[in-house]
Design a protein around this motif. Structure first.
Motif, PDB file in Angstrom:
ATOM      1  N   ARG A 135       0.775  -1.042   0.226  1.00 47.99           N
ATOM      2  CA  ARG A 135      -0.118   0.070   0.140  1.00 47.99           C
ATOM      3  C   ARG A 135       0.825   1.191   0.094  1.00 47.99           C
ATOM      4  N   GLN A 136       1.898   1.369   0.671  1.00 45.02           N
ATOM      5  CA  GLN A 136       2.994   2.481   1.058  1.00 45.02           C
ATOM      6  C   GLN A 136       3.261   2.635  -0.474  1.00 45.02           C
ATOM      7  N   TRP A 137       3.676   1.520  -1.252  1.00 47.57           N
ATOM      8  CA  TRP A 137       4.529   1.758  -2.465  1.00 47.57           C
ATOM      9  C   TRP A 137       3.279   2.298  -3.485  1.00 47.57           C
ATOM     10  N   ASN A 138       1.900   1.798  -3.408  1.00 43.74           N
ATOM     11  CA  ASN A 138       0.982   2.415  -4.379  1.00 43.74           C
ATOM     12  C   ASN A 138       0.779   3.936  -4.058  1.00 43.74           C
ATOM     13  N   ASN A 139       0.926   4.236  -2.636  1.00 43.08           N
ATOM     14  CA  ASN A 139       0.439   5.568  -2.583  1.00 43.08           C
ATOM     15  C   ASN A 139       1.706   6.476  -3.059  1.00 43.08           C
ATOM     16  N   ASN A 140       2.924   6.103  -2.850  1.00 44.02           N
ATOM     17  CA  ASN A 140       4.046   6.774  -3.355  1.00 44.02           C
ATOM     18  C   ASN A 140       3.916   6.995  -4.926  1.00 44.02           C
ATOM     19  N   GLN A 141       3.558   5.997  -5.592  1.00 45.08           N
ATOM     20  CA  GLN A 141       3.404   6.317  -6.909  1.00 45.08           C
ATOM     21  C   GLN A 141       2.621   7.371  -7.517  1.00 45.08           C
ATOM     22  N   SER A 142       1.559   7.392  -6.725  1.00 46.42           N
ATOM     23  CA  SER A 142       0.397   8.762  -7.040  1.00 46.42           C
ATOM     24  C   SER A 142       1.265   9.797  -6.652  1.00 46.42           C
ATOM     25  N   LEU A 143       1.869  10.062  -5.429  1.00 48.98           N
ATOM     26  CA  LEU A 143       2.412  11.249  -5.077  1.00 48.98           C
ATOM     27  C   LEU A 143       3.673  11.637  -6.053  1.00 48.98           C
ATOM     28  N   GLN A 146       2.130  13.391  -8.888  1.00 47.64           N
ATOM     29  CA  GLN A 146       1.665  14.771  -8.445  1.00 47.64           C
ATOM     30  C   GLN A 146       2.839  15.572  -8.167  1.00 47.64           C
ATOM     31  N   SER A 157      10.294   2.922  -1.326  1.00 43.73           N
ATOM     32  CA  SER A 157       9.109   2.136  -1.073  1.00 43.73           C
ATOM     33  C   SER A 157       9.006   0.881  -1.714  1.00 43.73           C
ATOM     34  N   TYR A 161       8.690  -3.105  -0.300  1.00 45.89           N
ATOM     35  CA  TYR A 161       7.603  -3.978  -0.813  1.00 45.89           C
ATOM     36  C   TYR A 161       8.098  -5.120  -1.360  1.00 45.89           C
TER      37      TYR A 161
END
Length: 389
Positions: A135-143, A146, A157, A161
């Motif tokens: 989940r941390q890696w998925n969030n960092n991809q979005s960040l 942006q 991250s 994973y």
């Protein structure tokens, strides 16, 4: 008479007695000489049964190689402990028939249950850590898309994973190993068969690879025969053999099924395996011996035991018609090929002979040595004897 002196009378009596003694001695000697020179007027007679004789016939003699080996089950297993522990249950005993998958014995599973539970919980913990890292890696991809964090932070991250996922897979493998050890505490039959022996009892602590019991499948038996390298050169798959098991009178047919491609270390022997035509009643581990057929020849043959060798030349005793009597005659023969008549598997070793007419009535070995010219009388009608095998 009155003028003859008494002493002359005594002398005369003595002379007469001596003369009579000499005459009697000469008469006895002549009688003995006459008896010795006179031919025997009586012939000894022997009584035989039709089972004491056989006919010399043309037979297909299978010449072969004398072999010996051990009867073995095709499916044979030594059941050993795969894990160490105390033997808590022995469900099968000697002579018990079991099916494939039946429980044979159990080793105390307490320790292995706890280890599996521990490994399973560790796998759950590793799974939770892996989910957090994913989940941390998925969030960092979005960040990163942006522009809120750097690409290096996202790479970190991702590495976290990947490490968490590897730890989870390792924990799963550890749990599988622990579960297998738990399963190995229960010993099951690998195939249907009969328990032939037990080497450990309930309550005994056994180590890894300790022998627990033996299992054999008597539905498929074969004979393992060791041969020297020179003997094995002429052996081919499909050759037939006649075997006797543990010196039984009946003979079993067999056929070469497999030949080992290599020699055994140490003994340098080559193993061949023969399948039995009728394996009913046999047991794993019995001794077998016999003749492996290497070739055939059609010859006039009699049992080898019927040939007598107590003279310079081998001979057989036959019954022949002499006048109105059946008499024993001795026929000198020359021996030829030896083997077995596989068409009659219960027969003994046969030998080809020359010097005898086909159909001659030959005396078997159990009769013993008989004098030539002895009159034969059958306890059964002679016509039955003429048809004896």
């Amino acid at each position: 008479m009155k003028h003859i002196k008494p002493r002359w009378i005594v002398i005369g009596v003595i002379v007469l007695a001596l003369a009579a003694g000499v005459w009697r001695s000469l008469s006895n000697k002549r009688a003995q000489q006459a008896a010795a020179s006179a031919p025997a007027s009586t012939v000894t007679q022997v009584e035989l049964t039709t089972s004491d004789v056989l006919k010399a016939e043309m037979r297909d003699i299978t010449q072969g190689l004398e072999i010996s080996g051990t009867v073995k089950a095709v499916n044979y297993a030594v059941i050993k402990a795969r894990v160490a522990g105390e033997l808590k249950e022995g469900a099968a005993r000697e002579g018990d028939a079991v099916k494939a998958g039946d429980v044979l014995a159990r080793i105390d599973p307490t320790e292995y249950q706890r280890r599996w539970q521990q490994a399973a919980e560790q796998a759950k913990s590793a799974q939770a850590q892996m989910e957090i890292a994913r989940r941390q890696w998925n969030n960092n991809q979005s960040l990163v898309e942006q522009g809120f964090i750097s690409k290096a932070a996202m790479d970190n991250s991702l590495a976290s994973y990947v490490g968490a996922d590897a730890s989870y897979k390792a924990a799963i493998a550890g749990a599988d190993v622990a579960h297998k050890a738990l399963d190995d505490a229960t010993l099951r039959a690998p195939f249907a068969g009969i328990v032939s022996g037990r080497a450990a009892q309930v309550g005994e602590r056994v180590g890894i690879d300790a022998k627990i019991m033996e299992l054999v499948d008597l539905s498929q038996l074969e004979v393992e025969v060791p041969l020297s390298p020179s003997e094995s050169m002429d052996v081919r798959v499909g050759q037939v053999a006649a075997l006797q098991v543990e010196d039984r009178k009946d003979t079993l047919g067999a056929k070469v099924k497999r030949i080992s491609p290599s020699a055994q270390a140490g003994s340098r022997s080559v193993l061949i395996y023969l399948t039995l035509d009728k394996a009913q009643g046999l047991r794993h581990g019995l001794f077998a011996k016999g003749i492996l057929g290497m070739g055939k020849s059609q010859v006039l043959a009699v049992p080898l035991s019927a040939v007598r060798t107590d003279r310079a030349q081998p001979y057989v005793q036959v019954v022949e018609q002499v006048g109105e009597q059946l008499q024993v005659m001795h026929k000198t023969v020359t021996l030829g090929a030896r083997g077995m008549d596989l068409a009659q598997p219960e027969s003994e070793t046969m030998v080809g002979i020359t010097g005898l007419n086909e159909g001659s009535t030959v005396l078997k070995s159990n009769v013993g040595a008989l004098r030539e010219g002895m009159v034969v009388k059958y306890t059964a009608p002679a016509s039955a004897a003429s048809s004896a095998p």
